[in-house]
Design an enzyme around this catalytic site. Sequence first.
Site, PDB file in Angstrom:
ATOM      1  N   GLU A   1     -12.662  18.625-108.656  1.00  0.00           N
ATOM      2  CA  GLU A   1     -13.519  17.574-108.980  1.00  0.00           C
ATOM      3  C   GLU A   1     -13.682  17.383-110.092  1.00  0.00           C
ATOM      4  OE1 GLU A   1     -15.130  14.379-106.079  1.00  0.00           O
ATOM      5  OE2 GLU A   1     -16.790  15.669-106.570  1.00  0.00           O
TER       6      GLU A   1
ATOM      7  N   HIS B   1       3.733  33.590 -94.071  1.00  0.00           N
ATOM      8  CA  HIS B   1       4.727  32.508 -93.257  1.00  0.00           C
ATOM      9  C   HIS B   1       5.323  31.884 -93.684  1.00  0.00           C
ATOM     10  CE1 HIS B   1       5.424  37.265 -91.232  1.00  0.00           C
ATOM     11  NE2 HIS B   1       3.871  37.344 -91.921  1.00  0.00           N
TER      12      HIS B   1
ATOM     13  N   LYS C   1     -12.306   3.823-103.800  1.00  0.00           N
ATOM     14  CA  LYS C   1     -13.505   3.428-103.381  1.00  0.00           C
ATOM     15  C   LYS C   1     -13.465   2.306-103.975  1.00  0.00           C
ATOM     16  CE  LYS C   1     -16.580   7.199-103.813  1.00  0.00           C
ATOM     17  NZ  LYS C   1     -18.033   7.042-104.475  1.00  0.00           N
TER      18      LYS C   1
HETATM   19  O1  LIG Z   1     -23.678  13.166-101.413  1.00  0.00           O
HETATM   20  P1  LIG Z   1     -22.955  11.653-101.934  1.00  0.00           P
HETATM   21  O2  LIG Z   1     -23.678  10.862-102.562  1.00  0.00           O
HETATM   22  O3  LIG Z   1     -22.292  11.052-100.349  1.00  0.00           O
HETATM   23  O4  LIG Z   1     -21.105  12.133-102.492  1.00  0.00           O
HETATM   24  C1  LIG Z   1     -20.709  12.596-101.530  1.00  0.00           C
HETATM   25  C2  LIG Z   1     -19.456  12.884-102.690  1.00  0.00           C
HETATM   26  O5  LIG Z   1     -18.507  11.972-103.088  1.00  0.00           O
HETATM   27  C3  LIG Z   1     -17.982  12.168-104.376  1.00  0.00           C
HETATM   28  O6  LIG Z   1     -19.304  11.699-104.724  1.00  0.00           O
HETATM   29  C4  LIG Z   1     -16.983  11.562-104.537  1.00  0.00           C
HETATM   30  O7  LIG Z   1     -17.043  10.168-103.740  1.00  0.00           O
HETATM   31  C5  LIG Z   1     -18.525  13.420-104.098  1.00  0.00           C
HETATM   32  O8  LIG Z   1     -18.415  14.611-106.147  1.00  0.00           O
HETATM   33  C6  LIG Z   1     -19.641  14.183-104.019  1.00  0.00           C
HETATM   34  O9  LIG Z   1     -19.667  15.130-103.201  1.00  0.00           O
END
Ligand SMILES: O=P(O)(O)OC[C@H]1O[C@](O)(CO)[C@@H](O)[C@@H]1O
Length: 445
Positions: A287, A308, A422
Site C-alpha cells: 500500500e 514444495h 470501493k
Molecule cells: O481503519 P479503516 O479506516 O477502516 O481502514 C482499513 C484499511 O482500509 C484502507 O483504508 C484501504 O481502504 C487501509 O489503508 C486501511 O488499513
Amino acid sequence: MKSIEINIQDAVSFAEKQYKANRTSAVEAMTTLHEGNGEGSDFLGWLHLPSSISQELIDRINKTAARLRENCDYVVCIGIGGSYLGAKAVISALSDSFADLYAPAPHNPKVLYAGQNIGEEYTAELEKLLTGKKFGIIVISKSGTTTEPAIAFRIFKEMLENQAGKEAAKDLIVAVTDEKKGALRTLATQEGYETYVIPDNVGGRFSVLTPVGLLPIACAGFDIQKLVAGAVEMENTAAHESEENPVEVYARLRNALYQSGKKIEILVNFNPKLHYFAEWWKQLYGESEGKDGKGIFPAAVDFTTDLHSMGQWIQEGERTIFETVLSVKKPAITRRIPEDAANLDGINYLSGKRIDEVNKMAELGTKIAHVDGGVPNIKIELAKLDEHTLGQLIYFFEKACGVSGYMLGINPFNQPGVEAYKKNMFALLEKPGYEKETEAIKAKL
Ligand SMILES: O=P(O)(O)OC[C@H]1O[C@](O)(CO)[C@@H](O)[C@@H]1O
C-alpha cells in the site's frame, strides 16, 4: 539488547553498483523523513510513536484488556487492513500454533477476527461459534466508515446485545477510531462505549503500536510494554543516518535490487508462526509503494512448506525476484527426532537432532541454491520470537518503508488506488449519492 540483525552479503553483490550509488538518495530520504518535509508528511505520527507512548496509555489498555479477559471467552476484533493485520501478526507469532483448537480457559479469551472480508459463510460460521458464548468486541476503523467492518459490527453488535443484554453489551464493546470523525465515533458516543483514539497522523498500516494493535494484543495475554520497549529500542538504533543503520541498509538495498530488475520481493519465513507477520508486511509495503506505476511487488512464502509448491518457480522461474528471509535463531521449545530401529524411512541419520537443526540446514541449503540460481538473499535474523523482538522488527520495517518509499520517489503515506474498487462497489450496490456512477458502471456491463 539487539534482537535483530540484517545480513546482506548474499544480496548486495547482485546490485553492487546501484547500492553504492544509492547512498546519496538514502541519506536524502532519511533526512526528508526526519525533517518532515516530504510528501505525506501529515502522516508521520508513527516515526516517534514508540518513545511517545505514555505509561498511562499502556496501563489503561491493560485495564481494558483485563476487563475483557475477565468477562469473555472470545474477543472478536473487527477491522480490515491495518486495522487488524498488526494485531493478528503479533498474536499469531506469539501464540501456540493450535491455541484456537483448545477450549477457552478462564480469563484467557481467544481472539478471533471479523470484518476483514465479506464472506457470508465466514460471518455465519462465526455467529454459529459465538452462539451462547461469552464474547466481547473490539471494533477498529480509523475512518470509521469502511464497509467490511461496518457490516460485521452491525451483525455482531446485534448478536451480543441479544445474548448479553443491551446494557451489559456496552461494557463488552470497545471502539478504536478517529478522535472526532466517522460513523463509528458517532455510534460509540451515542452508545457510550469505551473508546481509544487512532491519532490523525498515523495511517492504518503504521498503526499497530497504537491501541489498534496494542489492545487486541493485550487481550490475547501478551506483554505490550515489552513490545513497545522493543520498538523504542529500534527507534533509537535507527534514529540517525549512517551506513550502519539497518533501516538505511535495507531500504537502500531493496531499491538497488529493484533498479537492477528485481521487481518482486518475497518475504520468507522458516517458522510458520510468522505467516501473518508477512501479511502485515505485505500491506505495509504494497500500500505504501505501489503507486505511480512503480513499486516492488511484496509477496510471501512459508518455508519449507512452500518449497514444495513455489520452490520450483523461485529456483528457476523469471529472474525478477529477491528474498528477504526472517530467520529465528532459537525456537522456544526443544524437540528431538527419535531413533527408529527399523529405519524404513531412512532418516535415522537425523536421530537425536533437534527439528530446528534440520530446519536450519534446509534454510542454508535453500539460500545457497537460490543465490546460485540468481535470487539475491537478504537475511534478517531474530534472536527469538518474543514481544521485544517483534517490537523491534515492526519499527524496523515501518521506518525502512518510509525511507524506501521516498527513495522510490512516491508518497509512501497515501493509498489513493484503494478507492477505485470501493467506488465501483458502491455504484453497483446503488449507494445513495452514487447515482451517476451507478448509471455509468451499469452501461459498461
Ligand atoms: O481503519 P479503516 O479506516 O477502516 O481502514 C482499513 C484499511 O482500509 C484502507 O483504508 C484501504 O481502504 C487501509 O489503508 C486501511 O488499513
